[in-house]
Design a protein around this motif. Structure first.
Motif, PDB file in Angstrom:
ATOM      1  N   ILE A 206      86.773  24.699 -35.594  1.00 62.29           N
ATOM      2  CA  ILE A 206      86.795  23.285 -35.998  1.00 62.29           C
ATOM      3  C   ILE A 206      88.144  22.650 -35.678  1.00 62.29           C
ATOM      4  CG2 ILE A 206      86.792  21.757 -38.007  1.00 62.29           C
ATOM      5  CD1 ILE A 206      84.718  23.742 -39.222  1.00 62.29           C
ATOM      6  N   VAL A 207      89.222  23.339 -36.047  1.00 65.10           N
ATOM      7  CA  VAL A 207      90.558  22.798 -35.806  1.00 65.10           C
ATOM      8  C   VAL A 207      90.822  22.672 -34.306  1.00 65.10           C
ATOM      9  CG1 VAL A 207      93.033  23.212 -36.112  1.00 65.10           C
ATOM     10  CG2 VAL A 207      91.445  23.662 -37.997  1.00 65.10           C
ATOM     11  N   ALA A 208      90.413  23.703 -33.550  1.00 65.75           N
ATOM     12  CA  ALA A 208      90.623  23.665 -32.103  1.00 65.75           C
ATOM     13  C   ALA A 208      89.848  22.513 -31.477  1.00 65.75           C
ATOM     14  CB  ALA A 208      90.198  25.000 -31.488  1.00 65.75           C
ATOM     15  N   ARG A 209      88.627  22.299 -31.921  1.00 64.92           N
ATOM     16  CA  ARG A 209      87.814  21.221 -31.363  1.00 64.92           C
ATOM     17  C   ARG A 209      88.413  19.846 -31.669  1.00 64.92           C
ATOM     18  NH1 ARG A 209      82.138  21.253 -33.837  1.00 64.92           N
ATOM     19  NH2 ARG A 209      83.158  19.950 -35.412  1.00 64.92           N
ATOM     20  N   LEU A 210      88.866  19.675 -32.918  1.00 69.58           N
ATOM     21  CA  LEU A 210      89.467  18.393 -33.293  1.00 69.58           C
ATOM     22  C   LEU A 210      90.755  18.139 -32.526  1.00 69.58           C
ATOM     23  CD1 LEU A 210      88.869  18.530 -37.152  1.00 69.58           C
ATOM     24  CD2 LEU A 210      87.742  17.006 -35.526  1.00 69.58           C
ATOM     25  N   ARG A 211      91.545  19.157 -32.304  1.00 64.21           N
ATOM     26  CA  ARG A 211      92.791  18.988 -31.557  1.00 64.21           C
ATOM     27  C   ARG A 211      92.523  18.647 -30.097  1.00 64.21           C
ATOM     28  NH1 ARG A 211      97.092  23.329 -31.821  1.00 64.21           N
ATOM     29  NH2 ARG A 211      98.325  21.575 -31.082  1.00 64.21           N
ATOM     30  N   ARG A 212      91.442  19.227 -29.549  1.00 62.41           N
ATOM     31  CA  ARG A 212      91.093  18.877 -28.176  1.00 62.41           C
ATOM     32  C   ARG A 212      90.727  17.397 -28.042  1.00 62.41           C
ATOM     33  NH1 ARG A 212      88.308  23.890 -28.127  1.00 62.41           N
ATOM     34  NH2 ARG A 212      86.335  22.771 -28.485  1.00 62.41           N
TER      35      ARG A 212
END
Length: 492
Positions: free
Chosen positions: A450-456
């Motif tokens: 989730i965090v990786a997707r939001l940062r992308r």
């Protein structure tokens, strides 16, 4: 210490008398069962009979559940048929010794604590299935017999259920056996007898080690059987101990019971016996006949030894209808009749677990498979229930999006957890987990994604409110350098 010894062995004078008489009833009922289990295993009847003697006596000394009966059982007998057929009875004795050693190791490793994961629904299903199997085991004695058999069974049941209304000084099953035996012998009735089941021993057993080569090859042959016998034996013993605990409203030392079962099986093998475990049917006979202490278990084994060694010819003439009547009584008394109306009152998942346990045990005649099915189904239903205790609330304030997570985040809830987050197109995102708990690496991995997707998507992400346990799990398993997770430990 003396008081504890006295209470576990004798209790009051009246209790000692009840224990002695209950032990006699159990001893008589053990004979045809031990012979039948020997036939199942493909061995001489003496193998099952001497096993029952040794296991009952030793478990009375070493076991952790006073008043529970252990002896040769069908659950173990069915497992060793291929071993006896392919390698002979001496390998059975060797496998039984190894079975005992494994059970002793299980006791030291506290595997008895696994009983905490067996739900009440599984125990109820186990009890009901055994009651059905006990009744089904009597059916061969009801087929192709004369009317005398049915008349004697009816008379036996009448004595068993009506005599307690007049007196409880003597267990009614014992009276039924004695009276029907006297009638059968006196009138020479055409009914099956204990002697028809198989040849009874004519001499005492001798102490000896198994006559097998002590090699690695022998170990490879017996280990799979020993491990399976040990597991099934402990499972049935632990469940039976729990049932006797409930019947007597007392506690038992299940770790000691594991150790005692191991010692009893080693002793059985050394006198030429097969493996065994606790018997719910015989335990119910013992408890309902008044047996409560170790004395009743000891008397069951000692009386069985006396009956075989001294009164063998007379015991062989005991009519089977008398013992069938006792076992029908056990079947009726064992079945949890309240479980039928409870099917509508209890949660559907509990009822399904109970029914599945009963069906698997009855159709496979394998207690271990039934209990395993029930435990697995209970776990699946529990995980599904916890999964539903989960929620995600999204709110916006001053250009910051906040996701407030509540509930349990683990392998069953990560899908809902992941799908709850929307693309935020570069807005600042705060994930508040102060009322949530991460249970496993599946939950941590979902947070990483989730965090990786939001940062992308260009969002600045901050995770706050970890409790101590969750923070520790994230510290160890989250990919901080890729997700930018910030720990903000907030004690609950």
């Amino acid at each position: 210490m003396f008081t504890s010894f006295k209470s576990q062995w004798f209790g009051s004078l009246g209790q000692a008398r009840r224990d002695f008489l209950a032990g006699l009833v159990v001893a008589l009922a053990l004979i045809p069962e031990a012979i039948g289990f020997s036939i199942i295993a493909g061995v001489d009847p003496r193998v099952g009979l001497w096993a029952s003697v040794a296991i009952a006596i030793v478990i009375s000394l070493l076991g952790g559940r006073p008043g529970m009966i252990s002896a040769a059982t069908a659950a173990v007998a069915v497992l060793v048929t291929p071993l006896v057929r392919d390698h002979g009875v001496e390998y059975l004795f060797a496998a039984t010794i190894l079975m005992g050693l494994i059970q002793i190791a299980a006791g030291f490793l506290r595997l008895d604590l696994l009983m905490q994961f067996v739900s009440r629904s599984v125990i109820t299903g186990f009890v009901n299935a055994l009651a059905i199997l006990i009744f089904m085991a009597q059916i061969p004695q009801l087929v192709g017999v004369s009317w005398h058999t049915y008349a004697m069974i009816a008379a036996g049941l009448a004595i068993i259920y009506l005599l307690p209304r007049l007196t409880t000084l003597v267990p009614s099953p014992l009276v039924a056996i004695v009276v029907l035996a006297a009638v059968s012998i006196g009138f020479d009735l055409p009914v099956h007898t204990v002697g028809d089941m198989g040849k009874l021993p004519e001499a005492l057993p001798s102490l000896a080690l198994p006559q097998v080569p002590f090699t690695w090859e022998t170990l490879q042959i017996i280990l799979p059987y020993s491990a399976t016998m040990a597991a099934v034996g402990l499972l049935e013993s632990m469940l039976t101990a729990q049932i006797v605990d409930d019947m007597t409203d007392t506690d038992s030392d299940k770790r000691r019971e594991c150790l005692g079962q191991g010692g009893a099986n080693i002793a059985a093998a050394l006198v030429g016996g097969m493996g065994g475990c606790a018997m719910i049917g015989q335990s119910v006979i013992n408890v309902t006949s008044g047996g409560r202490t170790r004395l009743s278990t000891f008397v069951a084994g000692a009386a069985l030894l006396f009956l075989l060694a001294v009164l063998g010819p007379l015991v062989g003439r005991i009519p089977m209808p008398a013992l069938v009547a006792v076992m029908i009584m056990v079947s009726i008394g064992t079945f949890s009749w309240n479980s039928i109306p409870n099917l509508r009152r209890h949660p559907p998942t509990s009822s399904v677990v109970m029914i599945v346990t009963v069906c698997v045990v009855v159709f496979t005649h394998d207690l271990a498979q039934g209990v395993l099915a029930g435990v697995l189904l209970s776990g699946i239903f529990f995980a599904g229930k916890v999964r539903r205790m989960f929620a995600v609330e999204r709110s916006e304030s001053g250009g910051t999006v906040t996701y407030r997570i509540s509930g349990e985040i683990f392998f069953a809830s990560v899908d809902r957890f992941t799908r709850a987050f929307l693309p935020e197109q570069g807005r600042a995102v705060t994930i508040d987990v102060s009322v949530a708990h991460f249970w496993d690496i599946s939950g941590v991995g979902a947070l990483d994604k989730i965090v990786a997707r939001l940062r992308r998507d260009g969002s600045e992400v901050k995770v706050i409110g970890y409790n101590e346990a969750s923070a520790d799990l994230v510290d160890r398993f989250a990919l901080h350098d890729k997700t930018g997770v910030e720990l903000g430990v907030v004690p609950h």
